[in-house]
Design a protein around this motif. Structure first.
Motif, mmCIF file in Angstrom:
data_model
loop_
_atom_site.group_PDB
_atom_site.id
_atom_site.type_symbol
_atom_site.label_atom_id
_atom_site.label_comp_id
_atom_site.label_asym_id
_atom_site.label_seq_id
_atom_site.Cartn_x
_atom_site.Cartn_y
_atom_site.Cartn_z
ATOM 1 N N TRP A 180 0.825 -1.226 0.000
ATOM 2 C CA TRP A 180 0.000 0.000 0.000
ATOM 3 C C TRP A 180 0.849 1.262 0.000
ATOM 4 N N TRP B 103 -11.796 2.493 -1.465
ATOM 5 C CA TRP B 103 -10.800 2.794 -0.433
ATOM 6 C C TRP B 103 -11.436 2.850 0.945
ATOM 7 N N TYR C 89 -11.504 -0.348 2.960
ATOM 8 C CA TYR C 89 -10.288 -0.874 3.599
ATOM 9 C C TYR C 89 -10.258 -0.648 5.117
ATOM 10 N N ALA D 176 -9.472 -2.481 -6.999
ATOM 11 C CA ALA D 176 -8.760 -1.200 -6.881
ATOM 12 C C ALA D 176 -7.532 -1.113 -7.778
ATOM 13 N N LYS D 177 -7.036 -2.257 -8.257
ATOM 14 C CA LYS D 177 -5.826 -2.213 -9.084
ATOM 15 C C LYS D 177 -6.088 -2.660 -10.533
HETATM 16 C C1 RET Z 1 -5.817 1.601 7.078
HETATM 17 C C2 RET Z 1 -5.865 1.647 8.613
HETATM 18 C C3 RET Z 1 -5.713 3.016 9.132
HETATM 19 C C4 RET Z 1 -6.833 3.888 8.656
HETATM 20 C C5 RET Z 1 -7.076 3.779 7.194
HETATM 21 C C6 RET Z 1 -6.595 2.738 6.432
HETATM 22 C C7 RET Z 1 -6.844 2.799 4.981
HETATM 23 C C8 RET Z 1 -6.323 2.055 4.022
HETATM 24 C C9 RET Z 1 -6.586 2.199 2.609
HETATM 25 C C10 RET Z 1 -5.978 1.318 1.798
HETATM 26 C C11 RET Z 1 -6.096 1.246 0.393
HETATM 27 C C12 RET Z 1 -5.453 0.322 -0.264
HETATM 28 C C13 RET Z 1 -5.499 0.088 -1.670
HETATM 29 C C14 RET Z 1 -4.743 -0.923 -2.085
HETATM 30 C C15 RET Z 1 -4.570 -1.436 -3.366
HETATM 31 O O1 RET Z 1 -5.033 -1.090 -4.380
HETATM 32 C C16 RET Z 1 -4.354 1.653 6.661
HETATM 33 C C17 RET Z 1 -6.412 0.255 6.693
HETATM 34 C C18 RET Z 1 -7.904 4.877 6.577
HETATM 35 C C19 RET Z 1 -7.486 3.242 2.097
HETATM 36 C C20 RET Z 1 -6.330 0.908 -2.548
#
Ligand code: RET
Length: 280
Positions: A118, A215, A218, A247-248
């Motif tokens: 990430w 997103w 997640y 997402a990818k």
């Molecule tokens: C965590 C925990 C802390 C708070 C937030 C998070 C958000 C993670 C996101 C990840 C997106 C990943 C993608 C990956 C591959 O394509 C780290 C889980 C807000 C938004 C898009």
């Protein structure tokens, strides 16, 4: 269940059924990791193959998008082969009314390779979106910095001491950082894209909305799996697998197909990208 070896290191058994005390990857989880590895590998091949068909000047989105799936492929390879994961010991104290507190320990695998993935891929996804919208370097840089803070605080939260305020404190900081990312896309991205005309504006609105919805899932998955430990390791793997594929590779295919059709999505980096190539 695991016994200490003569070296004092507890061996990690390859497959232990998910139980309340030992939360390890099972067969379904391992299979899922391999399937996503293959999907990321094939997508990388397709995206870079498509890049070959256009001149270097027009390859920027293809290159960024290929890097995203290559990084994911490497991270999934690490997770499927049992690297990029560590065993987290979680101490649980149960309080009782009339008898002394009891203690026990849960062991759970935490896949830190995800956070490495990430930390590389989410900035690249933001770069894709920011370049599409024609955002300024200033706004894009700040969005990417906030995004890195989000991922790193998520990593700290995942390894944070269970049951302490620190763990959810890190998570809260991560969520605040995420809100800054959302704000940059929704406000600055939308403002910038107006200059590119109606077609690019509506495409940006669609793909940025798609991105924000995905997103947002997640931190929700994180909350149930890594946060509250209510979802087992296999469940966590499957949930992230679906999100990662959407997402990818799905995101990338949509972006590249539309970019090929819409000339107005071309990016001008003022000579940085293809400096000198026009003279060839
Ligand atoms: C965590 C925990 C802390 C708070 C937030 C998070 C958000 C993670 C996101 C990840 C997106 C990943 C993608 C990956 C591959 O394509 C780290 C889980 C807000 C938004 C898009």
């Amino acid at each position: 269940l695991p016994t200490a070896s003569p070296t004092g290191v507890t061996p990690i058994p390859s497959v232990i059924p998910d139980s309340p005390e030992h939360q390890f990857v099972g067969e379904t989880g391992t299979k899922t990791l391999w399937v996503v590895f293959i999907i990321m590998l094939i997508s990388s091949g397709v995206f870079s193959g498509l890049a070959w068909r256009v001149p270097v000047q027009k390859r920027l989105f293809y290159v960024i998008t290929t890097l995203i799936t290559i990084t994911a492929a490497i991270s999934y390879f690490a997770m499927a082969t049992g690297q990029g994961v560590s065993v987290h010991h979680i101490h649980i104290r149960e309080q009782h009314d009339h008898v002394p507190d009891t203690h026990h320990e849960i062991q759970r695998q935490v896949f830190w390779a995800r956070y490495v993935d990430w930390a590389i891929t989410t900035p690249l996804l933001l770069l894709d979106l920011g370049l599409l919208a024609g955002m300024s370097g200033a706004h894009l840089t700040l969005a990417i910095v906030a995004d890195l803070i989000m991922v790193l605080t998520g990593l700290f939260a995942a390894f944070g001491s269970e049951g302490t305020p620190a763990k959810w404190g890190w998570y809260t900081i991560g969520c605040l950082a995420y809100l800054i990312v959302v704000w940059h896309l929704a406000v600055n991205g939308r403002a910038a894209v107006q200059a590119k005309g109606q077609n690019v504006s509506s495409f940006f609105l669609a793909i940025a909305t798609y991105t924000l919805v995905l997103w947002t899932a997640y931190p929700i998955v994180w909350g149930f799996a890594d946060g509250a430990r209510r979802v087992g390791v296999d469940g966590e793997i499957i949930a992230y697998a679906i999100l990662d594929v959407l997402a990818k590779p799905v995101f990338g295919t949509w972006l590249i197909i539309t970019h090929a059709k819409l000339r107005e999505t071309d990016v001008d980096l003022g000579g940085f990208w293809a400096n000198g190539l026009n003279r060839e």
